[in-house]
Scaffold this motif. Structure first.
Motif: not given
Length: 379
Positions: A352-379
């Motif tokens: 998530r930190g890399a996505l925030e830095r390289l793409v833009g604001p990032t929110e978590q859409l779904h998370r399990t112990p194994k996988f995380t799904v995020t949506r990042s908005l391009a600046r």
């Protein structure tokens, strides 16, 4: 007169990811070249044009080594990844080595070959497809030297080779590498490629060559990402399935959202061929375009509204975030301002930190112990 060993340390990984803990060669390359040199010394006719084929060379150690250490007049070489292809070409140009012809996995690669140097692939299906091709197209006296790191080798690899060759032996380990020697080809046996399977849940036919990630299966991360597409708001314009594999995400985007124009891209030749076949089987060739590319290097800035990505977290055998971060940056460049990057990743990697830095604001859409799904908005 003996030819000195090829200095593999002169090789670079560029344009592939470079880092202090990543090399352009490993001990298996040296072992394969030394064993091949013994065979060439005993039979100099192996230096003749067309006698030597290399499969799975990552950055040029085997292809350049075959020319410089073995003295092969020409070398036919196949590397599934585009970055590897370009690294081989770059190393050859930098070191002034010619006579290497890079070819896709097909009959022209192995036709009449008498010595094949092969870095063992991670997937047995890939090895099966390669071994069947060699057995069918190489010379009757062909010898295959297939090497790998001991920790990544298994007895099933010997079993795969034994389906296609009458004699399969193993060397002793050297510097934690071992080589399998196969001879006596048996053509026309085993499975045929690409393989096909209908996914019962999605109702689509998945078509896969041996080296395509996860074959005709659907990996769990992709399933998690597909499970969140009902939240998608950008359902018009241009979408990209980045690192498309067999093309399942691209097909599902096109099927669920008819107003989207979809580009599927991967650096793996096996993936591109597989995705092209999967898209064709779904009847979507008019809406989904499949290309081979290093990330999105051939795509224009601000040219897509949506990118879906299930990034790799291994570079070879090493866990490394460099490739994923390169793909994040590519997506950011190609997305229009406010465009969306949807990413699924192994939760423990904390992207998530890399996505925030390289793409833009990032929110978590779904998370399990194994996988995380995020949506990042391009600046």
């Amino acid at each position: 007169m003996a030819v000195p060993p090829f200095d593999v340390t002169a090789l670079r990984r560029h344009p592939d990811v470079e880092a202090p803990n990543l090399q352009a060669w490993d001990a298996t390359d040296r072992y394969l070249l030394d064993l091949a040199a013994e065979r060439v010394a005993a039979d100099p006719s192996l230096r003749a044009p067309g006698a030597v084929t290399v499969i799975g060379d990552r950055h040029g150690a085997l292809s350049l080594g075959a020319r410089l250490q073995l003295g092969a007049a020409t070398v036919r070489s196949h590397q599934d990844g585009l970055l590897g292809e370009r690294a081989i070409a770059a190393n050859a140009a930098r070191l002034g080595v010619d006579g290497i012809e890079q070819l896709p996995l097909g009959r022209a690669l192995v036709d009449g070959a008498r010595l094949v140097l092969l870095q063992l692939p991670r997937a047995n299906a890939a090895l099966d497809e390669q071994a069947a091709l060699i057995a069918a197209g190489a010379a009757s006296d062909v010898v295959v030297l297939a090497g790998g790191r001991v920790k990544h080798m298994s007895r099933t690899q010997t079993g795969v080779l034994s389906e296609h060759f009458r004699i399969v032996d193993a060397t002793l380990a050297r510097q934690k590498s071992r080589v399998l020697l196969a001879s006596g080809p048996v053509p026309g046996v085993g499975r045929s490629y690409p393989e096909r399977r209908v996914d019962a849940e999605l109702g689509i036919e998945i078509i896969a060559h041996g080296a395509a990630f996860n074959g005709t299966g659907l990996d769990l991360g992709t399933r998690e990402l597909l499970g969140q597409l009902h939240l998608l708001q950008r359902t018009e314009g241009r979408a990209v399935d980045l690192g498309c594999g067999t093309g399942v995400l691209a097909v599902e985007l096109a099927r669920r959202f008819p107003s989207l124009s979809v580009l599927a891209t991967d650096q793996s030749l096996a993936a591109v061929d597989s995705a092209t076949a999967t898209v064709s089987a779904a009847g979507l060739r008019d809406r989904v375009r499949v290309v081979r590319d290093d990330g999105l290097s051939a795509q224009a800035d601000d040219s897509a509204e949506l990118v879906l990505l299930n990034p790799p977290f291994h570079i070879g055998a090493a866990v490394h975030t460099g490739l994923a971060e390169r793909l994040f940056a590519d997506a950011s460049r190609v997305l229009v301002p406010g465009g969306e990057l949807w990413t699924v990743w192994n939760s423990h990697l904390g992207y998530r930190g890399a996505l925030e830095r390289l793409v833009g604001p990032t929110e978590q859409l779904h998370r399990t112990p194994k996988f995380t799904v995020t949506r990042s908005l391009a600046r």
